[in-house]
Motif scaffolding. Structure first.
Motif, PDB file in Angstrom:
ATOM      1  N   VAL A 154      -6.754   5.407 -10.067  1.00 51.03           N
ATOM      2  CA  VAL A 154      -7.014   4.287 -10.761  1.00 51.03           C
ATOM      3  C   VAL A 154      -5.894   3.463 -10.904  1.00 51.03           C
ATOM      4  N   ARG A 155      -4.687   4.048 -11.356  1.00 45.65           N
ATOM      5  CA  ARG A 155      -3.482   3.541 -11.623  1.00 45.65           C
ATOM      6  C   ARG A 155      -2.904   2.551 -10.242  1.00 45.65           C
ATOM      7  N   CYS A 156      -2.752   3.301  -9.416  1.00 46.04           N
ATOM      8  CA  CYS A 156      -2.609   2.911  -7.915  1.00 46.04           C
ATOM      9  C   CYS A 156      -3.467   1.568  -7.721  1.00 46.04           C
ATOM     10  N   ALA A 157      -4.791   1.808  -7.850  1.00 41.83           N
ATOM     11  CA  ALA A 157      -5.480   0.855  -7.487  1.00 41.83           C
ATOM     12  C   ALA A 157      -5.347  -0.584  -8.042  1.00 41.83           C
ATOM     13  N   VAL A 158      -5.048  -0.447  -9.479  1.00 35.90           N
ATOM     14  CA  VAL A 158      -4.784  -1.520 -10.438  1.00 35.90           C
ATOM     15  C   VAL A 158      -3.536  -2.077  -9.975  1.00 35.90           C
ATOM     16  N   LYS A 159      -2.377  -1.366  -9.773  1.00 41.17           N
ATOM     17  CA  LYS A 159      -1.110  -1.895  -9.332  1.00 41.17           C
ATOM     18  C   LYS A 159      -1.314  -2.570  -8.104  1.00 41.17           C
TER      19      LYS A 159
ATOM     20  N   THR B 133       9.087  -3.918 -13.884  1.00 41.99           N
ATOM     21  CA  THR B 133       8.795  -2.482 -12.837  1.00 41.99           C
ATOM     22  C   THR B 133       9.766  -1.352 -13.311  1.00 41.99           C
ATOM     23  N   ALA B 134      10.926  -1.376 -13.690  1.00 38.31           N
ATOM     24  CA  ALA B 134      11.566  -0.351 -14.409  1.00 38.31           C
ATOM     25  C   ALA B 134      10.919   0.293 -15.764  1.00 38.31           C
ATOM     26  N   LEU B 135      10.327  -0.638 -16.340  1.00 41.73           N
ATOM     27  CA  LEU B 135       9.693  -0.352 -17.724  1.00 41.73           C
ATOM     28  C   LEU B 135       8.418   0.313 -17.339  1.00 41.73           C
ATOM     29  N   SER B 136       7.888   0.066 -16.316  1.00 41.49           N
ATOM     30  CA  SER B 136       6.633   0.580 -15.919  1.00 41.49           C
ATOM     31  C   SER B 136       6.638   2.029 -15.361  1.00 41.49           C
ATOM     32  N   ARG B 137       8.113   2.437 -15.307  1.00 40.13           N
ATOM     33  CA  ARG B 137       8.184   4.127 -14.638  1.00 40.13           C
ATOM     34  C   ARG B 137       7.813   4.743 -16.208  1.00 40.13           C
ATOM     35  N   LEU B 138       7.942   4.314 -17.350  1.00 38.15           N
ATOM     36  CA  LEU B 138       7.973   4.983 -18.556  1.00 38.15           C
ATOM     37  C   LEU B 138       6.478   5.309 -18.736  1.00 38.15           C
ATOM     38  N   ARG B 139       5.904   6.087 -18.374  1.00 43.75           N
ATOM     39  CA  ARG B 139       4.505   6.470 -18.519  1.00 43.75           C
ATOM     40  C   ARG B 139       3.703   6.387 -19.980  1.00 43.75           C
ATOM     41  N   TRP B 140       4.685   6.676 -20.940  1.00 41.58           N
ATOM     42  CA  TRP B 140       4.198   6.342 -22.185  1.00 41.58           C
ATOM     43  C   TRP B 140       4.092   5.169 -22.548  1.00 41.58           C
ATOM     44  N   LEU B 141       4.478   4.112 -22.126  1.00 38.74           N
ATOM     45  CA  LEU B 141       4.771   2.852 -22.405  1.00 38.74           C
ATOM     46  C   LEU B 141       3.818   1.795 -21.546  1.00 38.74           C
ATOM     47  N   LEU B 142       2.888   1.206 -22.287  1.00 39.45           N
ATOM     48  CA  LEU B 142       1.948   0.145 -21.491  1.00 39.45           C
ATOM     49  C   LEU B 142       2.709  -1.062 -21.402  1.00 39.45           C
TER      50      LEU B 142
ATOM     51  N   ASP C 106     -10.519   7.842 -21.379  1.00 35.97           N
ATOM     52  CA  ASP C 106      -9.934   7.988 -22.438  1.00 35.97           C
ATOM     53  C   ASP C 106      -8.144   8.224 -22.248  1.00 35.97           C
ATOM     54  N   LYS C 107      -7.936   7.962 -20.911  1.00 36.17           N
ATOM     55  CA  LYS C 107      -6.308   8.361 -20.530  1.00 36.17           C
ATOM     56  C   LYS C 107      -5.859   6.892 -20.135  1.00 36.17           C
ATOM     57  N   LEU C 108      -6.651   5.932 -19.774  1.00 37.04           N
ATOM     58  CA  LEU C 108      -6.038   4.546 -19.256  1.00 37.04           C
ATOM     59  C   LEU C 108      -6.533   3.468 -20.083  1.00 37.04           C
ATOM     60  N   PRO C 109      -5.488   2.511 -20.287  1.00 33.73           N
ATOM     61  CA  PRO C 109      -5.896   1.386 -21.031  1.00 33.73           C
ATOM     62  C   PRO C 109      -6.496   0.362 -20.419  1.00 33.73           C
ATOM     63  N   TYR C 110      -7.752   0.680 -19.598  1.00 35.58           N
ATOM     64  CA  TYR C 110      -8.616  -0.476 -18.833  1.00 35.58           C
ATOM     65  C   TYR C 110      -9.980  -0.513 -19.103  1.00 35.58           C
ATOM     66  N   LEU C 111     -10.357  -1.403 -19.037  1.00 34.35           N
ATOM     67  CA  LEU C 111     -11.997  -1.618 -19.463  1.00 34.35           C
ATOM     68  C   LEU C 111     -12.788  -1.620 -18.053  1.00 34.35           C
TER      69      LEU C 111
ATOM     70  N   ILE D 207       0.840  -1.281   0.155  1.00 34.84           N
ATOM     71  CA  ILE D 207       0.039  -0.110   0.131  1.00 34.84           C
ATOM     72  C   ILE D 207       1.006   1.115  -0.071  1.00 34.84           C
ATOM     73  N   GLU D 208       1.890   1.598   1.002  1.00 32.16           N
ATOM     74  CA  GLU D 208       2.493   2.486   0.992  1.00 32.16           C
ATOM     75  C   GLU D 208       3.418   2.831   0.019  1.00 32.16           C
ATOM     76  N   PRO D 209       4.174   1.889  -0.648  1.00 29.75           N
ATOM     77  CA  PRO D 209       4.851   2.290  -1.832  1.00 29.75           C
ATOM     78  C   PRO D 209       4.464   2.559  -3.080  1.00 29.75           C
ATOM     79  N   LYS D 210       2.972   1.654  -3.301  1.00 32.89           N
ATOM     80  CA  LYS D 210       1.990   2.052  -4.576  1.00 32.89           C
ATOM     81  C   LYS D 210       1.477   3.386  -4.438  1.00 32.89           C
ATOM     82  N   VAL D 211       1.071   3.836  -3.173  1.00 32.76           N
ATOM     83  CA  VAL D 211       0.625   5.117  -2.979  1.00 32.76           C
ATOM     84  C   VAL D 211       1.575   6.272  -3.186  1.00 32.76           C
ATOM     85  N   SER D 212       2.916   6.063  -2.840  1.00 26.92           N
ATOM     86  CA  SER D 212       3.783   6.819  -2.863  1.00 26.92           C
ATOM     87  C   SER D 212       4.166   7.021  -4.472  1.00 26.92           C
ATOM     88  N   ASP D 213       4.153   5.984  -5.218  1.00 31.94           N
ATOM     89  CA  ASP D 213       4.448   5.968  -6.566  1.00 31.94           C
ATOM     90  C   ASP D 213       3.379   6.850  -7.434  1.00 31.94           C
TER      91      ASP D 213
END
Length: 590
Positions: A77-82, A229-238, A150-155, A47-53
């Motif tokens: 929403v990103r945090c919740a999914v992660k 994990t490291a690639l996930s920091r590139l926010r333009w990349l799914l 329209d901003k996130l790749p989620y259904l 919880i704490e690391p994801k919230v901080s991220d």
């Protein structure tokens, strides 16, 4: 607004995430101490690391729940999914059933108490949505859905209007269904291809353990997990989650089939082989549409500290992949009909043009970026990359310094206003501060960009130049040298070579600097700054004849070089006098 007691009430609009642990009472009944220990671990490790991220604030914890505030519903929403993905991943490896969260997210007005606690309908609706969510699920309000659709790749599945306790009006609710590009859960891999997203997408397949030693399996798995994990920091990349890609572990993999099933454009695969005290890691990046190998590399290391090696290889792999992905995406966009190129395609095409460091290419890049901004005025990265293009234009004397640096700064600030965590904007704004001599603020801003994306070789190079300007020449050499080691073959490499040579010059390592600076003028012959540094270096080494030849070349591409002009440009930088000394020794006129 004031309260009945006369005290001013603080309000703000916020995204609120409420979560509770499903089956908490039953878990406590079975093992009270063990359950509490597991909840503490959940909070500390997930919880704490994801919230901080995701730039959130953990407001409070109740016995079985968490209340979190975000300034952005997208990040909530990103945090919740992660969080849910992390818990699902842990459950696949745990010996006992894992904890499951129910999560509700709402966007609404809240009241903030002096102690930081929050109240109001914005919070109450989130708590009610949490109760509507299934264990392991996420339920969001209509307001949140409108912001993220329209901003996130989620259904999301529309659950209609729900009447919830103590809320006067019905609440439109949506249930998180899936990441649009996510594969089915392990053991249930679908043969049905998924539609490719508009944005770049990648899956990191489990690395093969080629050692024949089951003890090395953990290292192979750890490599793939760290790279994800490291690639996930590139926010333009799914980036497809580990939970999906590891469904392929131990199977004979057809890369194209895996890409179809996961719905991604790129696949990264690799292997690990350990022998005695040495380990070899290989990796290759593949365009799954045509099987083309975009990048491949092999790393040989001593296995003295397994985790240090793992961290280093991860950093190098990500740093090398990012620019190759930019280049591929730019090529893909340029081969589309102009009217069908999306905003992302315009920006990444512009980036490829900027890297050529040619006047006409820079003009074309700026035109593409201004089109992107007209099309999507809230796209922070378009402003940030335009700021970078204007910096190049100004540094190459293609426009006036005063106007150019002013526009560069304004564009970077605009990007940060739209997205305070945009690393390109941080780099560009930080470098503009450095150019103006505000070194402490510059280093702080540029360091923040690297904290968000530690594997960003370009950001690390520019940070090195800012360090040099601020008087930290040894640290500067370390940073620019690290950028070259991280990504020696990408399209920015000419910049890396030039600025590494400059920092070596600033550290008085003139002989070491010479080869880098010579290479830089070959890579970017139209950039006067590279010639200036090479002339100064030649002066310090007594290579006056070579220096004079470079002075003649330099004067053909910009205002004639003089000691006075360079002193005016470099006066706020710590390496100014050393640089000027070399120019004088080379015979540059006053």
């Amino acid at each position: 607004m004031t309260s009945p007691s006369g005290q001013k009430v603080q309000r703000r609009l916020a995204a609120i995430l409420a979560a509770d642990i499903a089956g908490f009472s039953a878990l406590m009944g079975q093992d009270e101490e063990g359950t509490l220990a597991r909840i503490k671990t959940l909070r500390r490790d997930v919880i704490e690391p994801k919230v901080s991220d995701h730039q959130g604030r953990l407001v409070k914890t109740t016995g079985d729940g968490f209340l979190v505030e975000f300034s952005s519903p997208v990040e909530a929403v990103r945090c919740a999914v992660k969080v849910q993905a992390a818990l699902a991943s842990e459950a696949t490896h745990a010996a006992r059933p894992g904890l499951q969260l129910r999560i509700g997210i709402n966007l609404g007005d809240i009241i903030i108490e002096a102690d930081g606690d929050i109240y109001g309908d914005g919070v109450n609706v989130a708590a009610r949505l949490e109760q509507l969510a299934e264990p392991g699920g996420i339920c969001v309000s209509g307001k949140v859905y409108d912001e993220v659709r329209d901003k996130l790749p989620y259904l999301f599945e529309d659950q209609g209007e729900q009447q919830v306790k103590n809320i006067a009006r019905a609440v439109r609710t949506f249930r998180f269904s899936a990441v649009t590009k996510m594969a089915p859960l392990p053991g249930a891999i679908s043969s049905q291809p998924l539609t490719l997203p508009d944005q770049p997408s990648i899956a990191v397949l489990p690395f093969n353990n080629m050692s024949g030693d089951p003890q090395q399996e953990f290292f192979a798995d750890g490599m793939a997990e760290d790279i994800i994990t490291a690639l996930s920091r590139l926010r333009w990349l799914l980036v497809i989650s580990r939970n999906s890609t590891f469904a392929y572990k131990g199977k004979a993999i057809d890369v194209r089939q895996a890409a179809r099933e996961l719905g991604v454009r790129y696949i990264l695969e690799g292997s690990v082989r350990a022998s005695g005290s040495r380990i070899r890691i290989t990796g290759q990046l593949i365009d799954a549409a045509n099987g083309k190998h975009i990048w491949a590399e092999r790393y040989d290391r001593l296995l003295e500290d397994v985790f240090a090696v793992q961290d280093e290889i991860t950093e190098n792999v990500v740093a090398a992949i990012e620019p190759h992905l930019y280049a591929e995406e730019g090529y893909r966009a340029r081969n589309k009909p102009p009217e069908s190129v999306d905003t992302w395609g315009l920006v990444v095409s512009a980036l490829s043009l900027i890297n050529k460091a040619q006047r006409k290419s820079n003009e074309e890049a700026q035109a593409l970026l201004r089109r992107a901004i007209i099309r999507e005025p809230s796209y922070a990265r378009a402003y940030a990359i335009l700021s970078w293009a204007v910096w190049w234009e100004t540094f190459c004397y293609w426009r006036s310094r005063e106007g150019g640096f002013r526009e560069m700064t304004d564009l970077a600030k605009r990007a940060l206003a739209l997205d305070p965590s945009e690393p390109w904007a941080m780099m560009s704004y930080g470098f503009s501060l450095s150019t103006m001599g505000h070194h402490d603020r510059a280093l702080e801003e540029m360091k923040r960009a690297l904290e968000i994306n530690p594997s960003w070789a370009l950001g690390r190079t520019m940070y090195g130049v800012a360090l040099l300007r601020a008087g930290y020449s040894a640290e500067a050499v370390n940073e620019t040298g690290k950028a070259i080691r991280m990504s020696p073959l990408d399209t920015f490499a000419g910049i890396y070579v030039a600025f590494h040579g400059l920092t070596l010059l600033g550290e008085r390592r003139f002989s070491d600097a010479l080869s880098f600076l010579r290479r830089s003028v070959v890579a970017f012959p139209e950039f006067p700054g590279h010639h200036n540094a090479l002339i100064s270096c030649c002066g310090h080494l007594g290579l006056v004849e070579e220096a004079q030849a470079h002075i003649q070349q330099r004067n053909q591409i910009g205002p004639p070089i003089t000691v006075g002009r360079l002193r005016a440009n470099l006066g706020d930088y710590a390496h100014c006098e050393l640089f000027i000394e070399g120019l004088r020794k080379a015979g540059v006129p006053e």
